[in-house]
Motif scaffolding. Structure first.
Motif, short mmCIF file in Angstrom:
data_model
loop_
_atom_site.label_atom_id
_atom_site.label_comp_id
_atom_site.label_asym_id
_atom_site.label_seq_id
_atom_site.Cartn_x
_atom_site.Cartn_y
_atom_site.Cartn_z
N VAL A 41 0.84 -1.19 0.00
CA VAL A 41 0.00 0.00 0.00
C VAL A 41 0.88 1.25 0.00
O VAL A 41 2.03 1.21 0.40
N ILE A 42 0.29 2.36 -0.43
CA ILE A 42 0.99 3.63 -0.37
C ILE A 42 0.87 4.19 1.04
O ILE A 42 -0.24 4.27 1.58
N SER A 43 2.01 4.56 1.62
CA SER A 43 1.97 5.15 2.96
C SER A 43 1.98 6.67 2.90
O SER A 43 1.54 7.33 3.83
N GLU A 44 2.49 7.22 1.79
CA GLU A 44 2.41 8.67 1.59
C GLU A 44 2.60 8.97 0.11
O GLU A 44 3.16 8.18 -0.64
N GLY A 45 2.09 10.12 -0.29
CA GLY A 45 2.21 10.54 -1.68
C GLY A 45 1.01 10.11 -2.51
O GLY A 45 -0.03 9.69 -1.99
N TYR A 46 1.21 10.18 -3.82
CA TYR A 46 0.11 9.92 -4.76
C TYR A 46 0.67 9.42 -6.09
O TYR A 46 1.71 9.90 -6.56
N LEU A 47 -0.03 8.48 -6.69
CA LEU A 47 0.20 8.06 -8.08
C LEU A 47 -1.15 7.99 -8.77
O LEU A 47 -2.15 7.61 -8.14
N PRO A 48 -1.21 8.35 -10.05
CA PRO A 48 -2.48 8.19 -10.77
C PRO A 48 -2.94 6.73 -10.72
O PRO A 48 -2.12 5.81 -10.59
N SER A 49 -4.22 6.51 -10.83
CA SER A 49 -4.83 5.19 -10.66
C SER A 49 -4.17 4.10 -11.50
O SER A 49 -3.85 3.02 -11.00
N ARG A 50 -3.96 4.36 -12.78
CA ARG A 50 -3.38 3.34 -13.67
C ARG A 50 -1.96 2.97 -13.22
O ARG A 50 -1.62 1.79 -13.13
#
Length: 86
Positions: A41-50
């Motif tokens: 899982v992502i613990s911080e930040g953001y990536l686009p869905s794809r």
């Protein structure tokens, strides 16, 4: 930070001086995220869905190799390249 993989424009890196829990960094364009290896899982930040789906699938496939790299990083040893998602 050493690059350990690159696929679909997503750069995967791991820092030798990083803190627990075991994780890596994923970057796509200006988007950056920290991904927990064991939980996927992502613990911080953001990536686009794809791109997030690509990174999480890649994490699951290469979990053992990622943990090996984490241990190498703690010992200050060179990290191994990990095959990209294809």
């Amino acid at each position: 930070m050493p690059e350990i993989s690159l696929f679909y424009g997503i750069r995967i890196t791991m820092d030798w001086n990083d803190h627990n829990p075991p994780h890596f960094h994923a970057q796509y364009g200006n988007n950056k995220a920290v991904v927990l290896i064991e939980d996927g899982v992502i613990s911080e930040g953001y990536l686009p869905s794809r791109q997030l789906k690509f990174v999480l699938a890649w994490t699951e496939i290469h979990k053992d190799e990622l943990m090996q790299n984490w241990e190498l990083s703690k010992d200050g040893k060179p990290l191994n390249r990990i095959n990209p998602l294809i």
